[in-house]
Design an enzyme around this catalytic site. Structure first.
Site, mmCIF file in Angstrom:
data_model
loop_
_atom_site.group_PDB
_atom_site.id
_atom_site.type_symbol
_atom_site.label_atom_id
_atom_site.label_comp_id
_atom_site.label_asym_id
_atom_site.label_seq_id
_atom_site.Cartn_x
_atom_site.Cartn_y
_atom_site.Cartn_z
ATOM 1 N N GLU A 79 0.846 -1.193 0.000
ATOM 2 C CA GLU A 79 0.000 0.000 0.000
ATOM 3 C C GLU A 79 0.881 1.243 0.000
ATOM 4 O O GLU A 79 0.414 2.346 0.264
ATOM 5 C CB GLU A 79 -0.979 -0.003 1.170
ATOM 6 C CG GLU A 79 -0.358 -0.163 2.528
ATOM 7 C CD GLU A 79 -1.386 -0.163 3.631
ATOM 8 O OE1 GLU A 79 -2.121 0.823 3.759
ATOM 9 O OE2 GLU A 79 -1.439 -1.141 4.389
ATOM 10 N N CYS A 111 -3.611 -3.165 4.321
ATOM 11 C CA CYS A 111 -2.667 -4.156 4.882
ATOM 12 C C CYS A 111 -3.045 -5.600 4.582
ATOM 13 O O CYS A 111 -2.367 -6.528 5.003
ATOM 14 C CB CYS A 111 -2.566 -3.966 6.398
ATOM 15 S SG CYS A 111 -2.034 -2.325 6.865
ATOM 16 N N HIS A 233 -3.050 -9.456 12.190
ATOM 17 C CA HIS A 233 -2.412 -8.269 11.599
ATOM 18 C C HIS A 233 -2.022 -7.361 12.768
ATOM 19 O O HIS A 233 -2.842 -7.118 13.660
ATOM 20 C CB HIS A 233 -3.397 -7.569 10.658
ATOM 21 C CG HIS A 233 -2.953 -6.194 10.279
ATOM 22 N ND1 HIS A 233 -1.686 -5.934 9.792
ATOM 23 C CD2 HIS A 233 -3.584 -4.990 10.350
ATOM 24 C CE1 HIS A 233 -1.572 -4.633 9.566
ATOM 25 N NE2 HIS A 233 -2.698 -4.036 9.888
HETATM 26 N N1 COA Z 1 0.014 4.739 29.881
HETATM 27 C C1 COA Z 1 -0.540 3.623 29.350
HETATM 28 N N2 COA Z 1 -1.462 3.650 28.360
HETATM 29 C C2 COA Z 1 -1.824 4.853 27.855
HETATM 30 C C3 COA Z 1 -1.292 6.047 28.354
HETATM 31 C C4 COA Z 1 -0.320 5.966 29.420
HETATM 32 N N3 COA Z 1 0.238 7.049 29.941
HETATM 33 N N4 COA Z 1 -1.830 7.071 27.667
HETATM 34 C C5 COA Z 1 -2.692 6.536 26.771
HETATM 35 N N5 COA Z 1 -2.684 5.191 26.871
HETATM 36 C C6 COA Z 1 -3.422 4.213 26.101
HETATM 37 C C7 COA Z 1 -4.851 4.608 25.795
HETATM 38 O O1 COA Z 1 -5.707 4.306 26.895
HETATM 39 C C8 COA Z 1 -5.147 3.744 24.580
HETATM 40 O O2 COA Z 1 -5.390 2.419 24.987
HETATM 41 P P1 COA Z 1 -6.804 1.744 24.605
HETATM 42 O O3 COA Z 1 -6.910 1.776 23.113
HETATM 43 O O4 COA Z 1 -6.678 0.372 25.161
HETATM 44 O O5 COA Z 1 -7.846 2.581 25.252
HETATM 45 C C9 COA Z 1 -3.796 3.714 23.844
HETATM 46 O O6 COA Z 1 -2.818 4.140 24.819
HETATM 47 C C10 COA Z 1 -3.746 4.640 22.669
HETATM 48 O O7 COA Z 1 -4.289 5.868 23.097
HETATM 49 P P2 COA Z 1 -5.217 6.739 22.143
HETATM 50 O O8 COA Z 1 -5.711 7.893 22.931
HETATM 51 O O9 COA Z 1 -6.212 5.873 21.425
HETATM 52 O O10 COA Z 1 -4.114 7.206 21.107
HETATM 53 P P3 COA Z 1 -4.217 8.075 19.834
HETATM 54 O O11 COA Z 1 -5.444 8.899 19.809
HETATM 55 O O12 COA Z 1 -2.913 8.767 19.773
HETATM 56 O O13 COA Z 1 -4.363 7.007 18.626
HETATM 57 C C11 COA Z 1 -3.919 5.227 17.165
HETATM 58 C C12 COA Z 1 -3.735 5.755 18.574
HETATM 59 C C13 COA Z 1 -3.361 3.814 17.102
HETATM 60 C C14 COA Z 1 -5.397 5.181 16.783
HETATM 61 C C15 COA Z 1 -3.146 6.138 16.182
HETATM 62 O O14 COA Z 1 -1.783 6.001 16.405
HETATM 63 C C16 COA Z 1 -3.444 5.838 14.723
HETATM 64 O O15 COA Z 1 -4.366 6.410 14.137
HETATM 65 N N6 COA Z 1 -2.658 4.937 14.067
HETATM 66 C C17 COA Z 1 -2.835 4.570 12.680
HETATM 67 C C18 COA Z 1 -4.078 3.736 12.417
HETATM 68 C C19 COA Z 1 -3.995 2.336 12.916
HETATM 69 O O16 COA Z 1 -2.949 1.766 13.098
HETATM 70 N N7 COA Z 1 -5.166 1.731 13.150
HETATM 71 C C20 COA Z 1 -5.266 0.358 13.614
HETATM 72 C C21 COA Z 1 -6.229 -0.463 12.851
HETATM 73 S S1 COA Z 1 -5.639 -0.833 11.241
#
Ligand code: COA
Length: 388
Positions: A79, A111, A233
């Site tokens: 991709e 993916c 994945h």
């Molecule tokens: N200690 C431990 N955990 C913590 C934390 C801390 N200090 N602060 C936040 N977290 C946890 C959150 O609770 C969350 O866990 P949960 O999902 O179990 O609730 C996790 O860390 C991620 O936090 P979040 O607020 O969701 O992060 P974000 O808004 O920055 O987004 C992604 C994370 C993965 C969605 C983002 O990086 C992204 O868009 N990635 C690309 C898309 C992707 O990979 N999608 C997956 C499906 S293909």
């Protein structure tokens, strides 16, 4: 029919950034990246590694002269294509010296694409007992500096030779795919980076897993207890964990314990590489095979997901003598001998990658030895060399 993965190998670039240091630079609590997302290190791609060179690097150490004569099809799943028309498979075919009467093409569905590539290979081989198929999953996962997706980047490629009487895993005739039109992650043509609805992408992944798994279990009359391990994945290690957690309560205690502990083995390599998009499931499979004491005849369940979205659950069974065909030492040495780069250096690698348009003469770095690399882009024609 006994068709499956005869050989499997991966390549990752030799640079990485430490996730705790990246968190520090972004003023984020390191535990968000280390625990919340579940990533410890993230592969950083130098400007001279693209999907073609990484794909060729993943293949060159497993392909023999005999394979080159017998491979009738080369599929590159990606991709992060470098061209909207010409397939990377054509360039990889040339670099590896595969016999000319081969069908070469590229496949896309975020993916997920390496999984239909494997299924197509299986169907193709069913009619051709003497041929083999090379499937490569190769990607550079890029969301942008300081973007929401930044901690889920990475780069790398997995190569698999699919054949009759495979040496590692037999692919079973049981795959169930699930398609749903959803805008959770997409990259319109002309966009450098994908557009992502982060929270939706996590929900869409879990829904796709549950739909594929439930339909698979219904059609095959199977339960979680039938699997030694499950591979997912892995865009980040917490993601597959969430999917597993969403169904684990349906299993008995022994199965729960086994699937939870084997999940940790299955994401061990991914934790240090990050997201390699199409190759992530297969990097996880290699991690499982190389870090867990599995036995011949055991069955592994695999869940593939591509945003947009298509999910697929299928299974594979370990064949006699599979351990003799793994290359644990060189994989662990590839991971352990990488070079850490600072966050500043990672950013400059990233920006150089973006500004690579044409007529750039690229240098071979001092650490490059015996690998394919992008030597130059001349009038938009990419030329690759082997570093000596
Ligand atoms: N200690 C431990 N955990 C913590 C934390 C801390 N200090 N602060 C936040 N977290 C946890 C959150 O609770 C969350 O866990 P949960 O999902 O179990 O609730 C996790 O860390 C991620 O936090 P979040 O607020 O969701 O992060 P974000 O808004 O920055 O987004 C992604 C994370 C993965 C969605 C983002 O990086 C992204 O868009 N990635 C690309 C898309 C992707 O990979 N999608 C997956 C499906 S293909």
């Amino acid at each position: 029919m006994n068709i499956g993965i005869d050989k499997i190998n991966f390549y990752v670039p030799k640079y990485y950034v430490d996730m705790a240091k990246l968190a520090g630079a972004r003023h984020v609590d390191p535990n968000k990246f280390l625990i919340g997302i579940g990533q410890t290190e993230m592969a950083v791609s130098p400007v001279n590694q693209d999907i073609v060179s990484m794909g060729a690097n993943a293949t060159k150490d497993i392909i023999t002269e005999e394979d080159k004569k017998n491979i009738g099809m080369v599929i590159v799943a990606t991709e992060s294509a470098i061209d909207n028309a010409k397939a990377a498979a054509v360039q990889v075919h040339n670099l590896l010296g595969i016999q000319p009467f081969a069908r070469c093409f590229e496949m896309k569905e975020a993916c997920y694409a390496a999984t239909p590539a494997i299924q197509i290979a299986k169907d193709y081989l069913a009619q051709r007992p003497n041929e083999k198929v090379l499937v490569i999953a190769s990607d550079t996962a890029r969301y942008g500096i300081n973007s929401g997706g930044e901690p889920t980047q990475g780069a790398g490629a997995v190569a698999m030779i699919i054949s009759h009487e495979p040496s590692i895993l037999k692919l079973n005739d049981d795959a169930v795919a699930y398609t749903e039109d959803v805008y959770d992650f997409w990259r319109p043509t002309g966009y450098k980076y994908p557009l992502v609805a982060g929270a939706l992408s996590k929900d869409a992944y879990i829904k796709s897993f549950q739909e594929s798994w439930n339909e698979y279990a219904r059609r095959q009359d199977k339960s979680l207890a039938d699997f030694e391990s499950l591979c997912f994945h892995v865009p980040f290690t917490k993601m597959g964990q969430k999917a597993l957690d969403s169904i684990i309560d349906y299993a008995d205690d022994i199965t729960q314990k086994r699937l939870k502990s084997s999940y940790q083995d299955a994401v061990y390599y991914n934790r240090y590489v990050g997201n390699i998009y199409t190759g992530s499931l297969y990097l996880s499979l290699i991690s499982l095979l190389e870090t867990r004491d599995l036995k011949e005849g055991q069955t592994i369940g695999l869940f593939s997901y591509g945003s947009g979205s298509v999910g697929e659950f299928f299974s594979a069974t370990l064949v006699d003598g599979f351990k003799n065909h793994l290359d644990i030492e060189s994989h662990q040495s590839l991971l352990n001998n990488r070079i850490e780069v600072s966050v500043d250096d990672y950013e400059s690698f990233f920006e150089r990658f973006d500004n690579l348009e044409f007529n750039h003469e690229l240098e071979q770095s001092a650490e490059d030895k015996d690998i394919f690399y992008l030597k130059e882009i001349n009038d938009n024609i990419r030329k690759y060399h082997i570093a000596k």
